[in-house]
Write a protein that holds these residues in place. Structure first.
Motif, mmCIF file in Angstrom:
data_model
loop_
_atom_site.group_PDB
_atom_site.id
_atom_site.type_symbol
_atom_site.label_atom_id
_atom_site.label_comp_id
_atom_site.label_asym_id
_atom_site.label_seq_id
_atom_site.Cartn_x
_atom_site.Cartn_y
_atom_site.Cartn_z
ATOM 1 N N GLY A 1 0.822 -1.208 0.000
ATOM 2 C CA GLY A 1 0.000 0.000 0.000
ATOM 3 C C GLY A 1 0.852 1.253 0.000
ATOM 4 N N SER A 2 0.213 2.384 0.192
ATOM 5 C CA SER A 2 0.905 3.666 0.159
ATOM 6 C C SER A 2 0.988 4.246 1.562
ATOM 7 N N LEU A 3 1.778 5.291 1.706
ATOM 8 C CA LEU A 3 1.928 5.925 2.997
ATOM 9 C C LEU A 3 0.616 6.558 3.439
ATOM 10 N N SER A 4 0.353 6.467 4.726
ATOM 11 C CA SER A 4 -0.841 7.097 5.272
ATOM 12 C C SER A 4 -0.659 8.600 5.308
ATOM 13 N N ASN A 5 -1.722 9.354 4.976
ATOM 14 C CA ASN A 5 -1.638 10.807 5.069
ATOM 15 C C ASN A 5 -2.318 11.318 6.334
ATOM 16 N N ARG A 6 -2.645 10.366 7.233
ATOM 17 C CA ARG A 6 -3.174 10.766 8.530
ATOM 18 C C ARG A 6 -2.266 10.167 9.612
ATOM 19 N N ARG A 7 -2.775 9.370 10.511
ATOM 20 C CA ARG A 7 -1.907 8.757 11.515
ATOM 21 C C ARG A 7 -0.996 7.733 10.853
ATOM 22 N N ARG A 8 0.267 7.799 11.196
ATOM 23 C CA ARG A 8 1.230 6.878 10.623
ATOM 24 C C ARG A 8 1.761 5.936 11.680
ATOM 25 N N LYS A 9 2.313 4.828 11.222
ATOM 26 C CA LYS A 9 2.798 3.797 12.132
ATOM 27 C C LYS A 9 4.319 3.729 12.108
ATOM 28 N N ILE A 10 4.911 3.724 13.298
ATOM 29 C CA ILE A 10 6.341 3.517 13.467
ATOM 30 C C ILE A 10 6.552 2.108 13.993
ATOM 31 N N LEU A 11 7.373 1.336 13.318
ATOM 32 C CA LEU A 11 7.712 -0.015 13.755
ATOM 33 C C LEU A 11 9.153 0.009 14.267
ATOM 34 N N ILE A 12 9.345 -0.344 15.528
ATOM 35 C CA ILE A 12 10.684 -0.356 16.116
ATOM 36 C C ILE A 12 11.102 -1.805 16.347
ATOM 37 N N VAL A 13 12.185 -2.200 15.693
ATOM 38 C CA VAL A 13 12.720 -3.548 15.827
ATOM 39 C C VAL A 13 13.592 -3.583 17.078
ATOM 40 N N VAL A 14 13.178 -4.371 18.058
ATOM 41 C CA VAL A 14 13.871 -4.422 19.349
ATOM 42 C C VAL A 14 14.444 -5.817 19.566
ATOM 43 N N ASP B 1 1.516 6.240 15.683
ATOM 44 C CA ASP B 1 1.389 5.084 16.560
ATOM 45 C C ASP B 1 2.706 4.311 16.536
ATOM 46 N N ILE B 2 3.105 3.780 17.683
ATOM 47 C CA ILE B 2 4.368 3.049 17.788
ATOM 48 C C ILE B 2 4.096 1.586 18.102
ATOM 49 N N ASP B 3 4.588 0.693 17.235
ATOM 50 C CA ASP B 3 4.483 -0.752 17.448
ATOM 51 C C ASP B 3 5.886 -1.317 17.624
ATOM 52 N N LEU B 4 6.000 -2.357 18.430
ATOM 53 C CA LEU B 4 7.292 -3.002 18.647
ATOM 54 C C LEU B 4 7.362 -4.332 17.906
ATOM 55 N N PHE B 5 8.495 -4.556 17.278
ATOM 56 C CA PHE B 5 8.796 -5.828 16.623
ATOM 57 C C PHE B 5 9.891 -6.461 17.483
ATOM 58 N N ALA B 6 9.471 -7.149 18.546
ATOM 59 C CA ALA B 6 10.410 -7.614 19.563
ATOM 60 C C ALA B 6 10.792 -9.075 19.369
ATOM 61 N N ALA C 1 3.784 -6.916 9.441
ATOM 62 C CA ALA C 1 4.206 -5.836 10.329
ATOM 63 C C ALA C 1 5.044 -4.820 9.572
ATOM 64 N N PHE C 2 5.946 -5.290 8.726
ATOM 65 C CA PHE C 2 6.777 -4.380 7.938
ATOM 66 C C PHE C 2 5.971 -3.714 6.839
ATOM 67 N N GLN C 3 5.038 -4.454 6.242
ATOM 68 C CA GLN C 3 4.216 -3.870 5.180
ATOM 69 C C GLN C 3 3.369 -2.701 5.690
ATOM 70 N N SER C 4 2.941 -2.776 6.929
ATOM 71 C CA SER C 4 2.024 -1.760 7.468
ATOM 72 C C SER C 4 2.741 -0.544 8.020
ATOM 73 N N ALA C 5 4.071 -0.591 8.117
ATOM 74 C CA ALA C 5 4.822 0.494 8.756
ATOM 75 C C ALA C 5 5.113 1.638 7.783
ATOM 76 N N ASP C 6 5.000 2.859 8.277
ATOM 77 C CA ASP C 6 5.414 4.045 7.526
ATOM 78 C C ASP C 6 6.844 4.439 7.878
ATOM 79 N N VAL C 7 7.265 4.096 9.089
ATOM 80 C CA VAL C 7 8.624 4.358 9.569
ATOM 81 C C VAL C 7 9.126 3.090 10.244
ATOM 82 N N ILE C 8 10.355 2.685 9.911
ATOM 83 C CA ILE C 8 10.978 1.514 10.515
ATOM 84 C C ILE C 8 12.268 1.955 11.194
#
Length: 214
Positions: free
Chosen positions: A72-85, A114-119, A135-142
Protein backbone atom coordinates in the motif's frame (compact mmCIF):
# COMPACT_ATOMS: atom_id res chain seq x y z
CA UNK A 1 9.20 -31.14 -5.78
CA UNK A 2 11.64 -28.88 -3.91
CA UNK A 3 14.60 -30.65 -2.30
CA UNK A 4 16.58 -28.81 0.39
CA UNK A 5 19.93 -29.86 1.81
CA UNK A 6 19.20 -29.51 5.51
CA UNK A 7 16.69 -30.69 8.09
CA UNK A 8 13.29 -29.19 7.29
CA UNK A 9 12.21 -26.65 9.91
CA UNK A 10 8.77 -25.05 10.36
CA UNK A 11 10.05 -21.76 8.96
CA UNK A 12 11.08 -23.53 5.74
CA UNK A 13 7.45 -24.50 5.21
CA UNK A 14 6.26 -21.00 6.10
CA UNK A 15 8.68 -19.45 3.61
CA UNK A 16 7.58 -21.65 0.72
CA UNK A 17 3.94 -20.93 1.52
CA UNK A 18 4.73 -17.21 1.75
CA UNK A 19 5.94 -17.14 -1.84
CA UNK A 20 3.06 -19.28 -3.06
CA UNK A 21 4.78 -22.64 -3.41
CA UNK A 22 3.27 -25.99 -2.46
CA UNK A 23 4.97 -26.80 0.84
CA UNK A 24 3.76 -30.41 0.67
CA UNK A 25 6.31 -30.98 -2.09
CA UNK A 26 9.32 -29.95 0.04
CA UNK A 27 11.64 -32.87 0.75
CA UNK A 28 14.98 -33.29 2.50
CA UNK A 29 17.95 -34.15 0.30
CA UNK A 30 19.51 -37.39 1.52
CA UNK A 31 22.44 -39.30 0.08
CA UNK A 32 20.57 -40.23 -3.09
CA UNK A 33 21.36 -38.30 -6.29
CA UNK A 34 18.88 -35.64 -7.38
CA UNK A 35 18.43 -34.81 -11.06
CA UNK A 36 17.04 -31.28 -10.97
CA UNK A 37 16.09 -28.78 -13.66
CA UNK A 38 17.30 -25.92 -11.47
CA UNK A 39 19.76 -25.70 -8.56
CA UNK A 40 19.76 -22.76 -6.14
CA UNK A 41 22.94 -22.25 -4.10
CA UNK A 42 22.39 -19.60 -1.37
CA UNK A 43 25.31 -17.28 -0.75
CA UNK A 44 26.44 -16.23 2.74
CA UNK A 45 24.34 -13.33 4.02
CA UNK A 46 27.05 -11.49 5.94
CA UNK A 47 28.65 -8.46 4.28
CA UNK A 48 28.02 -9.09 0.57
CA UNK A 49 25.94 -6.67 -1.46
CA UNK A 50 22.25 -7.48 -2.07
CA UNK A 51 22.78 -6.17 -5.60
CA UNK A 52 24.32 -9.57 -6.33
CA UNK A 53 20.79 -10.95 -5.90
CA UNK A 54 18.95 -7.92 -7.31
CA UNK A 55 16.42 -9.67 -9.51
CA UNK A 56 15.87 -12.52 -7.05
CA UNK A 57 15.01 -10.04 -4.28
CA UNK A 58 12.61 -8.04 -6.44
CA UNK A 59 10.98 -11.24 -7.69
CA UNK A 60 10.61 -12.45 -4.11
CA UNK A 61 8.88 -9.18 -3.20
CA UNK A 62 6.60 -9.51 -6.22
CA UNK A 63 5.62 -13.09 -5.38
CA UNK A 64 4.80 -12.18 -1.78
CA UNK A 65 2.74 -9.17 -2.89
CA UNK A 66 0.81 -11.32 -5.36
CA UNK A 67 -0.13 -13.67 -2.55
CA UNK A 68 -0.61 -11.25 0.38
CA UNK A 69 -1.38 -8.01 -1.41
CA UNK A 70 0.89 -5.01 -1.91
CA UNK A 71 2.07 -3.00 1.08
CA UNK A 72 0.00 0.00 0.00
CA UNK A 73 0.91 3.67 0.16
CA UNK A 74 1.93 5.93 3.00
CA UNK A 75 -0.84 7.10 5.27
CA UNK A 76 -1.64 10.81 5.07
CA UNK A 77 -3.17 10.77 8.53
CA UNK A 78 -1.91 8.76 11.52
CA UNK A 79 1.23 6.88 10.62
CA UNK A 80 2.80 3.80 12.13
CA UNK A 81 6.34 3.52 13.47
CA UNK A 82 7.71 -0.01 13.75
CA UNK A 83 10.68 -0.36 16.12
CA UNK A 84 12.72 -3.55 15.83
CA UNK A 85 13.87 -4.42 19.35
CA UNK A 86 16.40 -7.16 20.09
CA UNK A 87 15.39 -8.10 23.63
CA UNK A 88 16.29 -11.76 23.33
CA UNK A 89 19.64 -13.15 22.25
CA UNK A 90 23.27 -12.15 22.37
CA UNK A 91 23.05 -8.72 20.70
CA UNK A 92 20.36 -7.03 22.73
CA UNK A 93 19.67 -3.30 22.33
CA UNK A 94 17.15 -2.74 25.11
CA UNK A 95 19.66 -0.48 26.87
CA UNK A 96 18.77 2.00 24.12
CA UNK A 97 15.30 1.03 22.88
CA UNK A 98 13.24 1.05 26.06
CA UNK A 99 10.09 2.70 27.46
CA UNK A 100 11.62 6.14 27.91
CA UNK A 101 12.80 6.20 24.29
CA UNK A 102 9.36 5.23 23.01
CA UNK A 103 7.61 7.86 25.14
CA UNK A 104 9.99 10.65 24.11
CA UNK A 105 9.66 9.69 20.46
CA UNK A 106 5.86 9.77 20.71
CA UNK A 107 5.86 13.17 22.44
CA UNK A 108 8.49 14.57 20.08
CA UNK A 109 6.20 13.79 17.14
CA UNK A 110 3.26 15.42 18.96
CA UNK A 111 1.38 12.14 19.21
CA UNK A 112 0.79 11.96 15.44
CA UNK A 113 2.26 8.46 15.08
CA UNK A 114 1.39 5.08 16.56
CA UNK A 115 4.37 3.05 17.79
CA UNK A 116 4.48 -0.75 17.45
CA UNK A 117 7.29 -3.00 18.65
CA UNK A 118 8.80 -5.83 16.62
CA UNK A 119 10.41 -7.61 19.56
CA UNK A 120 12.55 -10.73 19.32
CA UNK A 121 11.04 -11.91 22.63
CA UNK A 122 7.56 -12.01 21.07
CA UNK A 123 7.40 -15.75 20.46
CA UNK A 124 4.03 -15.53 18.73
CA UNK A 125 5.39 -13.03 16.21
CA UNK A 126 8.71 -14.81 15.77
CA UNK A 127 6.94 -18.10 14.98
CA UNK A 128 4.79 -16.54 12.23
CA UNK A 129 6.70 -15.44 9.14
CA UNK A 130 3.61 -13.98 7.47
CA UNK A 131 2.88 -11.90 10.60
CA UNK A 132 6.40 -10.49 10.46
CA UNK A 133 6.01 -9.53 6.81
CA UNK A 134 2.65 -7.84 7.48
CA UNK A 135 4.21 -5.84 10.33
CA UNK A 136 6.78 -4.38 7.94
CA UNK A 137 4.22 -3.87 5.18
CA UNK A 138 2.02 -1.76 7.47
CA UNK A 139 4.82 0.49 8.76
CA UNK A 140 5.41 4.05 7.53
CA UNK A 141 8.62 4.36 9.57
CA UNK A 142 10.98 1.51 10.52
CA UNK A 143 13.62 1.92 13.22
CA UNK A 144 16.16 -0.69 14.25
CA UNK A 145 19.77 -1.53 14.97
CA UNK A 146 21.94 -2.97 12.21
CA UNK A 147 21.24 -6.69 11.96
CA UNK A 148 19.20 -9.42 10.33
CA UNK A 149 16.03 -8.15 12.00
CA UNK A 150 15.84 -5.46 9.32
CA UNK A 151 15.76 -7.96 6.44
CA UNK A 152 11.98 -7.80 6.14
CA UNK A 153 12.27 -4.23 4.87
CA UNK A 154 12.28 -5.97 1.48
CA UNK A 155 8.49 -6.05 1.90
CA UNK A 156 8.01 -2.49 3.23
CA UNK A 157 5.81 0.00 1.41
CA UNK A 158 7.46 2.22 -1.16
CA UNK A 159 8.37 5.60 0.32
CA UNK A 160 8.58 4.34 3.90
CA UNK A 161 11.39 5.64 6.11
CA UNK A 162 14.16 3.42 7.47
CA UNK A 163 16.36 4.70 10.31
CA UNK A 164 19.20 2.23 10.85
CA UNK A 165 21.08 2.53 14.14
CA UNK A 166 24.72 1.70 13.38
CA UNK A 167 26.56 0.12 16.29
CA UNK A 168 30.09 -0.14 14.87
CA UNK A 169 32.14 1.36 12.07
CA UNK A 170 32.22 -2.11 10.51
CA UNK A 171 28.47 -2.39 9.95
CA UNK A 172 27.91 -3.08 6.26
CA UNK A 173 25.80 -1.06 3.85
CA UNK A 174 23.40 -3.94 3.14
CA UNK A 175 20.29 -2.14 4.37
CA UNK A 176 21.03 1.12 2.61
CA UNK A 177 21.25 -0.85 -0.64
CA UNK A 178 18.10 -2.86 0.09
CA UNK A 179 16.29 0.41 0.86
CA UNK A 180 17.29 1.86 -2.50
CA UNK A 181 16.20 -1.30 -4.31
CA UNK A 182 12.65 -1.22 -2.91
CA UNK A 183 12.19 2.56 -2.79
CA UNK A 184 12.62 3.43 0.90
CA UNK A 185 14.01 6.63 2.40
CA UNK A 186 17.16 5.50 4.21
CA UNK A 187 18.87 7.31 7.09
CA UNK A 188 21.80 5.93 9.11
CA UNK A 189 22.16 7.15 12.69
CA UNK A 190 24.85 6.83 15.34
CA UNK A 191 24.73 4.30 18.16
CA UNK A 192 24.19 6.90 20.87
CA UNK A 193 22.14 9.47 18.96
CA UNK A 194 19.53 11.19 21.11
CA UNK A 195 15.85 10.50 20.49
CA UNK A 196 15.52 14.09 19.24
CA UNK A 197 17.66 13.11 16.23
CA UNK A 198 15.14 10.40 15.35
CA UNK A 199 12.32 12.92 15.60
CA UNK A 200 14.19 15.37 13.34
CA UNK A 201 14.83 12.69 10.71
CA UNK A 202 11.20 11.57 10.63
CA UNK A 203 9.87 15.12 10.36
CA UNK A 204 12.42 15.98 7.67
CA UNK A 205 11.62 12.84 5.64
CA UNK A 206 7.87 13.41 5.92
CA UNK A 207 7.99 17.02 4.75
CA UNK A 208 7.14 15.86 1.22
CA UNK A 209 3.82 14.48 2.46
CA UNK A 210 2.66 16.38 5.56
CA UNK A 211 0.14 14.74 7.85
CA UNK A 212 -3.42 15.94 7.50
CA UNK A 213 -4.84 17.23 10.76
CA UNK A 214 -8.20 16.01 11.93
Amino acid sequence: TVHIGCDIQPWHIQFFELVGMDSSKVEFVGSEPIFAKEVVLPTPGYSHSPYLNYWNILYLRQRVEQRMGAAGSLSNRRRKILIVVRNKGRRGDTSFFYDSFFQRLYRGLNGTHDIDLFASSNNTLMSCLECQVRAFQSADVIIGSHGAGLSHLVFAKKGAILIERLETSFDSGIYSELSYMVGLKYFPIGKYAHVDAYVDIIQFAEDEMPLKRE
